[in-house]
Design an enzyme around this catalytic site. Structure first.
Site, PDB file in Angstrom:
ATOM      1  N   LYS A  65     115.780  73.825 192.685  1.00  0.00           N
ATOM      2  CA  LYS A  65     116.652  72.649 192.661  1.00  0.00           C
ATOM      3  C   LYS A  65     117.487  72.670 191.384  1.00  0.00           C
ATOM      4  CE  LYS A  65     116.256  67.585 193.209  1.00  0.00           C
ATOM      5  NZ  LYS A  65     115.281  66.472 193.379  1.00  0.00           N
ATOM      6  N   SER A  73     116.194  63.454 197.267  1.00  0.00           N
ATOM      7  CA  SER A  73     117.300  64.147 196.634  1.00  0.00           C
ATOM      8  C   SER A  73     117.206  65.675 196.729  1.00  0.00           C
ATOM      9  CB  SER A  73     117.392  63.739 195.168  1.00  0.00           C
ATOM     10  OG  SER A  73     116.248  64.164 194.465  1.00  0.00           O
ATOM     11  N   SER A 119     111.571  62.367 196.683  1.00  0.00           N
ATOM     12  CA  SER A 119     112.652  63.350 196.740  1.00  0.00           C
ATOM     13  C   SER A 119     112.250  64.748 197.204  1.00  0.00           C
ATOM     14  CB  SER A 119     113.333  63.465 195.371  1.00  0.00           C
ATOM     15  OG  SER A 119     114.261  62.429 195.224  1.00  0.00           O
TER      16      SER A 119
END
Lengths: 472, 474
Positions: free
Chosen positions: B67, B142, B166
């Protein structure tokens, strides 16, 4: 002319003597080039986390104990949020709601006691260097452990403020917590001052003073403010709550900012550091390091070593001197002689070094040897000083220096009697004066013999020999 | 070997170990898939030469995606925000060091909501990531880029971060396994902080075997993170056991009350039936403070975020807008650099921490957080693991909630509590809606009891094949 009471509170920041910074492992040395003692953590790079340096806690606890504070056993940090370019995270990790120490007291030499409101830990900011149309930032200092020590508004005169700072500095140096060098910035002081009508209970309007670079500067700035404020009040004027900067060159304070721009720092507990508790035993253990503070040591020196109070003042004024003295006495148990030699020739040498005690490499043990040789006559006043000069910054072997430089005192009659006769022969005028009853004239002859021995003769022996010879 | 999409990470590693596959070919295969599927917008950047040292582990040589909020030294790191768009990481996050030491190949960085603020990746400055099951829909967020990439088999697995769901919510939207470890299990050093007391890095994988092996690599105490837990390291692969006999599974009434899709509810009931058949005991439980979790989370998370984001001021890194004075550089850079959702959170957090409001908001939220923790403590006296839906709905349409922050916030309603309480939780694929969208079930366990989650999840996985289904792609 109205009479006023002066109300002063001091806010002191001292850098703690740790090897590394408070939340990362960078060095706290200052001589290094700008931005060399830095890492992602103290530069506030995205993603970094602080790790608390326990050494800072240790020193802070000692300070709090030495200032008779109550220690809050739960330790936690808070974030103080504000935008400022010398603190790259744009928040300072500090303590707010629960400082490390509270409710302490500091005694002044005048026997007055000043209350300590709080003692708390935080991180120092970097340094900004402003150029004509740009600014530079040096982050070497960012993250240096800082202790904020806030006094109660108990201080009633600029001189008391000066005494408070001197006593505080001495204590902090004594317990090894900080160098407390105001010029180098390891001690910084802001002052709050207000005047109120004599005996009144309501306080006057507070003015904050900044930018004082010496203790004397603090006293001068406060004195200036006492005069300025009382004159203003006398003339029916008004004091404004504001921050004023001390201008040491012009010896006056000037408005920096008014208090209207008060910040909301949005303090909240630092989530990157966990709360922890200090154990009672840990605190008890630390007490041994703050057992004997300067005032206690002063008393002990007077009674234990039977020295003059004025001499003890000098020894105690610097922890280094007092420690050095005690160590030397351990080797050569003549306190008075050691003390005299420290206050005399030793300090004279030290004061000639720019960084004073840091240049002293001579061990107290070797130092005591010089004093011993001086007192047993192997060295005289001049040669003892010479040996001291030769070894103070390198700690070379005393006996070797004496041998190599041929400094050992000449006391033998056999070696000296020839030189005595020579001197008598060469100075008929002095001899005549002496024999005519002017006894002081013999010192001229002593001097002449000393000169011939390059200062190595024992002047006492020379004088006796001269007297004996001239009597015949 | 021409097609690696059907293989797990562990199987790829075994093929590499047995010399049936080279590390280079494995990387090339996935790089090609990444390049052929750029329309998913799952990656921020993929690397020509994947990063990885010569380390060793059970996953040596397997590609992994990261990420875009975890620092990889020398690589661009942006948190999908314009304000950081020119920033290069100067150090490796602890998890990156661990991956390198384990011989994994970092193949690129994945898209996300800006600074992890969101549940759809719509707040990314690079635009939304598409859900590989339906390109009209969001992948969740996210960590939407990581979830979409893994679901589409653009990479065998990825790391994400989870502050309020997330990792788990996008895993559920994309039909994969998303694991949030206990707070303190994985070092946060090098993870660009959102909510420091809530954030945790975790794996997104297609299955529990890979999940357990990745956890083995990334977990552990780190002296650079004071909040990482100094506890013994475990071998999570030992929990890959198909046995739930006697396992006490709690189902909180509050999680099945209102706002939940019927299809989702039925799928979760299906999970409980299956576990029961396999010998688990299903127990109804109460988590009475559940309804306050979202409000509590948005105050604490935003408060911490407002402070964490202060450092992005245009001076030291990232975007700098010109201005005549320092204050204006700050203002202009932050105005231009932060997106709407970031600004919303900064405002919310700044407000909650302001003097005069602090006690009513932040302090009160901390108190409620304690009550929520206590709810779990009480529940875990009677049960071993909690079963809930991961999200009240399956993946929603792009744009559907973008203009309604509150409805977006509610899509994390089931995941937030685990972060507030610091508990380990996982989302696992447990079915599909009639529109062929994945459904995720969430399991929550006691603090540092990741093993129970792995054992329960693995047991369920052994009896089902939802995790094997793949979206159709080019």
């Amino acid at each position: 002319m109205q009479e006023f009471d002066t109300v002063i509170g001091l806010e002191v920041h001292v850098q703690l003597n740790t090897n590394s910074k408070i939340f990362c492992s960078c060095s706290t040395k200052f001589e290094n080039p700008a931005n060399s003692n830095i890492c992602p953590v103290c530069c506030g790079y995205p993603g970094v986390l602080p790790v608390f340096n326990k050494q800072a806690l240790l020193l802070a606890i000692r300070v709090a104990l030495a200032l008779n504070c109550k220690i809050n056993k739960k330790i936690y940090f808070e974030r103080k949020n504000y935008f400022y370019p010398d603190l790259p995270k744009n928040y300072q990790i500090s303590q707010y709601k629960m400082p490390l120490g509270e409710g302490g007291a500091l005694s002044l030499p005048t026997e007055k006691t000043i209350g300590i409101t709080r003692v708390h830990l935080e991180e120092d900011a970097g340094k900004l260097i402003h150029k004509e149309n740009y600014s530079l930032v040096d982050l070497n200092r960012t993250g240096t452990p800082l202790l904020e020590i806030v006094s109660n508004p108990d201080i009633t005169s600029p001189q008391d403020a000066f005494d408070y700072l001197s006593s505080l500095k001495l204590i902090l140096q004594y317990i090894g917590a900080s160098e407390c060098n105001m010029e180098k910035g390891s001690l910084r002081c802001d002052a709050n001052i207000s005047l109120k009508n004599k005996g009144a209970s309501t306080l006057g309007v507070k003015v904050e003073l900044k930018n004082m670079n010496t203790f004397k500067g603090v006293r001068d700035a406060l004195e200036y403010e006492v005069t300025r404020q009382s004159k203003t009040l006398d003339e029916g004027g008004k004091i404004f709550q504001e921050t004023r900067l001390w201008d040491a060159d012009r010896q006056k304070t000037e408005v920096m900012r008014s208090k209207e721009e008060a910040h909301d720092y949005r303090y909240f507990p630092e989530p990157d550091l966990l709360d922890f508790f200090v154990e009672e035993e840990f605190i008890e253990n630390e007490k041994q390091f703050v057992k004997e503070l300067p005032q206690d040591r002063h008393k002990r020196f007077l009674s234990q070593y039977k020295l003059q109070a004025l001499d003890v003042d000098v020894l105690i004024s610097e922890k280094f001197l007092a420690d050095y003295f005690e160590e030397a006495v351990k080797e050569f148990n003549e306190p008075k002689k050691i003390c005299n030699f420290i206050i005399g020739p030793f300090l004279e040498q030290v004061n000639a070094f720019p960084d004073r005690f840091q240049s002293v490499k001579l061990s107290a043990k070797n130092f005591s040897k010089i004093v011993k040789y001086f007192s047993n006559g192997l060295l005289n006043n001049l040669t003892a000083k010479k040996v001291l000069v030769l070894c103070i910054s390198n700690n070379s072997d005393i006996d070797e220096i004496i041998k190599n430089e041929g400094l050992s005192q000449v006391s033998g009659e056999a070696e000296l009697s020839g030189l005595v006769l020579e001197a008598i022969k060469e100075s008929p005028k002095a001899v005549k004066e002496y024999t005519e009853g002017k006894s002081q004239a013999i010192m001229f002859l002593v001097g002449a013999v000393m000169k011939k021995t390059k200062g190595k003769a024992n002047p006492k022996v020379v004088k006796e020999l001269l007297e004996k010879t001239l009597k015949r | 070997m021409d097609n690696l999409t059907g293989l797990t990470g562990i199987q790829i590693a075994q093929n590499i170990k047995n010399s049936k596959l080279s590390e280079k070919d494995a990387c090339s295969f996935f790089r090609e898939r990444i390049n052929n599927n750029t329309s998913l917008n799952a990656f921020v950047e993929s690397y020509e030469v994947p990063i990885g040292a010569d380390g060793d582990s059970s996953l040596k040589g397997v590609p992994i995606a990261i990420k875009d909020n975890i620092c990889i030294k020398g690589k661009k790191i942006t948190c999908a925000s314009k304000i950081l768009s020119s920033h290069t990481a100067v150090y490796d996050a602890t998890v990156i060091t661990k991956l390198k030491n384990a011989g994994l190949k970092i193949i690129g960085t994945t898209n996300m909501d800006e600074f992890a603020f969101g549940s759809s990746t719509e707040s990314s400055c690079y635009g939304v990531t598409k859900n590989p099951w339906d390109m009209q829909r969001v992948p969740g967020g996210s960590s939407g880029g990581s979830a979409a990439a893994v679901a589409a088999r653009l990479v065998p697995f990825a790391l994400g971060s989870d502050t309020g769901g997330s990792i788990r919510q996008p895993a559920s939207f994309c039909g994969i396994v998303g694991f949030k470890p206990s707070y303190g299990r994985v070092s946060r050093y090098g993870l660009i902080a959102f909510g420091s007391s809530l954030d945790q890095i975790g794996p997104l994988t297609t299955n529990f075997t890979d999940c357990a092996h990745l956890l083995n690599i990334i977990c552990g105490f780190d002296e650079h993170d004071s909040t990482s837990a100094p506890i013994e390291k475990k071998d999570f692969s030992k929990s890959l056991i198909e046995d739930v006999t006697g396992l006490r599974v709690g189902m909180p009434r509050q999680y099945f009350a209102k706002g939940i899709d019927e299809e989702i509810k039925n799928a979760i009931l299906g999970v409980s039936r299956l576990l029961k058949e396999k010998g688990a005991a299903i127990v109804d439980i109460d988590l009475p403070h559940t309804e306050y979790a979202v409000a509590t989370y948005y105050i604490i998370g935003s408060s911490e975020a407002s402070s964490n984001l202060q450092r992005f001021d245009g001076i030291k890194y990232g975007l700098r807008e010109s201005a005549s004075g320092l204050m204006d550089i700050y203002k202009n850079s932050r105005r231009a650099g932060f997106g709407d959702e970031s600004k919303r959170r900064i405002f919310l957090g700044t407000y909650s921490l302001s003097s005069g409001y602090y006690d009513a908001y932040y302090v009160r939220a901390l108190k409620v957080r304690t009550l929520i923790k206590k709810d779990f403590d009480d529940a875990f006296k009677k049960i071993d693991v909690i079963l809930t839906p991961t999200s009240p709905t399956a993946a929603f349409k792009i744009g559907e909630k973008a203009t309604d922050p509150l409805s977006m916030y509610l899509s994390d309603i089931y995941t937030i509590s685990a972060n507030l309480a610091g508990l380990p939780a996982v989302s696992l694929p447990c079915g599909f809606t009639k529109n062929n969208l994945p459904i995720g079930a969430q399991l929550i366990a006691k603090e540092f009891d990741e093993e129970t989650l792995i054992r329960a999840g693995y047991s369920y996985q052994c009896a089902t094949d939802y995790h094997k289904r793949m979206p159709e792609l080019k």
